[in-house]
Design a protein around this motif. Structure first.
Motif, PDB file in Angstrom:
ATOM      1  N   PRO A 351       0.836  -1.217   0.000  1.00  0.00           N
ATOM      2  CA  PRO A 351       0.000   0.000   0.000  1.00  0.00           C
ATOM      3  C   PRO A 351       0.865   1.260   0.000  1.00  0.00           C
ATOM      4  O   PRO A 351       1.690   1.461   0.888  1.00  0.00           O
ATOM      5  N   ILE A 352       0.708   2.085  -1.023  1.00  0.00           N
ATOM      6  CA  ILE A 352       1.422   3.361  -1.135  1.00  0.00           C
ATOM      7  C   ILE A 352       0.388   4.473  -1.230  1.00  0.00           C
ATOM      8  O   ILE A 352      -0.414   4.512  -2.162  1.00  0.00           O
ATOM      9  N   ILE A 353       0.404   5.373  -0.251  1.00  0.00           N
ATOM     10  CA  ILE A 353      -0.580   6.447  -0.174  1.00  0.00           C
ATOM     11  C   ILE A 353       0.085   7.759  -0.543  1.00  0.00           C
ATOM     12  O   ILE A 353       1.091   8.153   0.061  1.00  0.00           O
ATOM     13  N   LYS A 368      -3.330   7.215  -9.885  1.00  0.00           N
ATOM     14  CA  LYS A 368      -3.768   5.864 -10.212  1.00  0.00           C
ATOM     15  C   LYS A 368      -2.907   5.253 -11.310  1.00  0.00           C
ATOM     16  O   LYS A 368      -2.606   4.055 -11.305  1.00  0.00           O
ATOM     17  N   MET A 369      -2.518   6.087 -12.264  1.00  0.00           N
ATOM     18  CA  MET A 369      -1.734   5.587 -13.407  1.00  0.00           C
ATOM     19  C   MET A 369      -0.363   5.075 -12.982  1.00  0.00           C
ATOM     20  O   MET A 369       0.170   4.138 -13.574  1.00  0.00           O
ATOM     21  N   VAL A 370       0.231   5.691 -11.970  1.00  0.00           N
ATOM     22  CA  VAL A 370       1.555   5.246 -11.514  1.00  0.00           C
ATOM     23  C   VAL A 370       1.466   4.154 -10.463  1.00  0.00           C
ATOM     24  O   VAL A 370       2.487   3.670  -9.970  1.00  0.00           O
ATOM     25  N   GLY A 371       0.235   3.759 -10.080  1.00  0.00           N
ATOM     26  CA  GLY A 371       0.068   2.634  -9.169  1.00  0.00           C
ATOM     27  C   GLY A 371      -0.157   2.980  -7.720  1.00  0.00           C
ATOM     28  O   GLY A 371      -0.010   2.126  -6.835  1.00  0.00           O
ATOM     29  N   THR A 372      -0.519   4.248  -7.443  1.00  0.00           N
ATOM     30  CA  THR A 372      -0.789   4.631  -6.060  1.00  0.00           C
ATOM     31  C   THR A 372      -2.012   3.886  -5.528  1.00  0.00           C
ATOM     32  O   THR A 372      -3.027   3.764  -6.226  1.00  0.00           O
ATOM     33  N   THR A 373      -1.929   3.413  -4.295  1.00  0.00           N
ATOM     34  CA  THR A 373      -3.059   2.692  -3.694  1.00  0.00           C
ATOM     35  C   THR A 373      -4.200   3.633  -3.358  1.00  0.00           C
ATOM     36  O   THR A 373      -5.366   3.311  -3.567  1.00  0.00           O
ATOM     37  N   ASP A 374      -3.869   4.811  -2.822  1.00  0.00           N
ATOM     38  CA  ASP A 374      -4.895   5.790  -2.461  1.00  0.00           C
ATOM     39  C   ASP A 374      -4.281   7.178  -2.452  1.00  0.00           C
ATOM     40  O   ASP A 374      -3.062   7.337  -2.546  1.00  0.00           O
ATOM     41  N   TYR A 375      -5.143   8.173  -2.304  1.00  0.00           N
ATOM     42  CA  TYR A 375      -4.753   9.581  -2.441  1.00  0.00           C
ATOM     43  C   TYR A 375      -5.379  10.332  -1.275  1.00  0.00           C
ATOM     44  O   TYR A 375      -6.587  10.301  -1.093  1.00  0.00           O
ATOM     45  N   LEU A 376      -4.550  10.976  -0.468  1.00  0.00           N
ATOM     46  CA  LEU A 376      -5.033  11.641   0.734  1.00  0.00           C
ATOM     47  C   LEU A 376      -4.700  13.133   0.667  1.00  0.00           C
ATOM     48  O   LEU A 376      -3.579  13.505   0.329  1.00  0.00           O
TER      49      LEU A 376
END
Length: 394
Positions: A351-353, A368-376
């Protein structure tokens, strides 16, 4: 009507219900897998049994676009008991079978009506308690930026004592949240517990009456939210009142493992959490300190790296269970770090936030395109942060 909170926020959902003068129930949940499909079948079963139990969820009941009542989770009777302390009503009905009302009612709402029918409280008091419950629930919901929702058309909750228009409530709570952020990071969550930190300075710098009041309430067991109920005030007013003492260092706010109002602190999970390693990659120390102040009291191990280039080599040695990475950094930004880590088999599923100061659609798409799990989006809020960690590390 159902969807994801990334697509539409809570105020917009509530305004659609108000404009459409809808009657029914709204479910909002922070669970990773949305239980919306099960909601219709469960709504007539007291809302007590979900086959996929969310980590945190809320119900709001409407009639003709106005709010009747709000509930967190299954509805804890202790919320009303806290208010009863203010009104000096000592009788508790927790063990009473609350079956006198229609089956669509929930225990907490039924509890309040039992108090009314037994003349233990007056209708004015009941309305004040309901208003407090509605406001505190909306305070939490309007702070959410991740989760899902489902609105179910159905019969109104009965009997009804009063209703509230949505727009004035939203306006009031949004203003409270804006003011609340100004106290951050000194005061982070309504679930924090005030305790006396500087005993000598505390007693020498304050009047006796103030000392007695603060000593009584800052007992290390009572959260800000519980204080607000017992004093019949909103949680922002209570936090604002103690804020000067927190700045002086006389009081400090901690997370209590015994606090009933924090769904992320169960004693059975402390041993498991202590093994979890969280890595924060950020140039600025402020956000890293915020993450550390929220997660360390929960038993998580939090490590901070401030040099993006050095971080890439150290990550393989540290072997974190989860990474928080700032989007805007010199030399390497969060997008580039995430893209590089995803090329490694060891970090393909980690998981990379991504943390950002702005909430823009294009930024989320790129993440999302680079594979991030979520965005805070900063400033980081403890409830949102803990919910996200519980979701991805479960």
């Amino acid at each position: 009507m159902q969807g994801d909170l990334n697509e539409i926020d809570i105020p917009s959902i509530l305004q659609l219900i108000e404009w459409g003068q809808r009657t029914g129930q709204l479910l909002v949940t922070t669970h990773n897998s949305c239980p919306c499909q099960k909601f219709s079948a469960e709504v007539n079963r007291h809302h007590h049994c979900f086959s996929c139990k969310p980590q945190q969820y809320w119900f709001i009941f409407f009639v003709n676009g106005q709010i009747i009542y709000c509930q967190q989770g299954d509805g804890s009777l202790s919320r009303i008991d806290d208010y009863l302390r203010h009104y000096r009503v000592k009788l508790q009905l927790k063990d009473l079978k609350l079956a006198s009302l229609d089956s669509v009612n929930v225990a907490e709402y039924s509890y309040l009506w039992e108090l009314l029918e037994r003349n233990l409280i007056q209708p004015k008091v009941a309305r004040e308690i309901l208003y407090g419950l509605v406001c505190e629930t909306l305070f939490d919901l309007l702070s959410l930026h991740a989760g899902c929702f489902s609105f179910h058309h159905g019969p109104a909750l009965t009997p009804q004592l009063t209703t509230w228009e949505i727009s004035p409530l939203i306006k009031k709570i949004v203003k409270q949240l804006q003011n609340w952020q100004q106290m951050y990071p000194h005061i982070q969550s309504p679930n924090q517990v005030p305790v006396i930190s500087e005993e000598v300075q505390f007693h020498s710098g304050l009047p006796v009456a103030t000392i007695n009041k603060l000593t009584y309430w800052a007992d290390g067991k009572t959260s800000l939210r519980q204080l607000a109920r017992c004093l019949n005030r909103d949680v922002y007013t209570v936090a604002k009142a103690i804020y000067p003492y927190v700045l002086q260092g006389w009081l400090q706010l901690v997370y209590s493992n015994t606090c009933n109002f924090d769904p992320y602190r169960e004693n059975s999970e402390v041993e498991v959490k202590s093994k979890v390693r969280i890595l924060s990659i950020q140039e600025a120390h402020s956000s890293s300190e915020t993450i550390k102040s929220i997660l360390q009291p929960q038993g998580y191990e939090v490590l901070t790296l401030t040099n993006p280039l050095e971080s890439l080599s150290l990550i393989f040695q540290l072997k974190p269970d989860m990474i928080f990475c700032d989007m805007a950094m010199p030399e390497l930004d969060g997008y580039e770090i995430c893209a590089m880590l995803r090329q490694s088999t060891a970090f393909r599923l980690l998981p990379i936030i991504l943390l950002s100061d702005r909430d823009r659609f294009l930024d989320r798409v790129k993440a999302k395109m680079v594979g991030t799990t979520d965005y805070l989006v900063k400033p980081l809020r403890d409830t949102e942060l803990l919910t996200l960690i519980e979701t991805y590390l479960k």
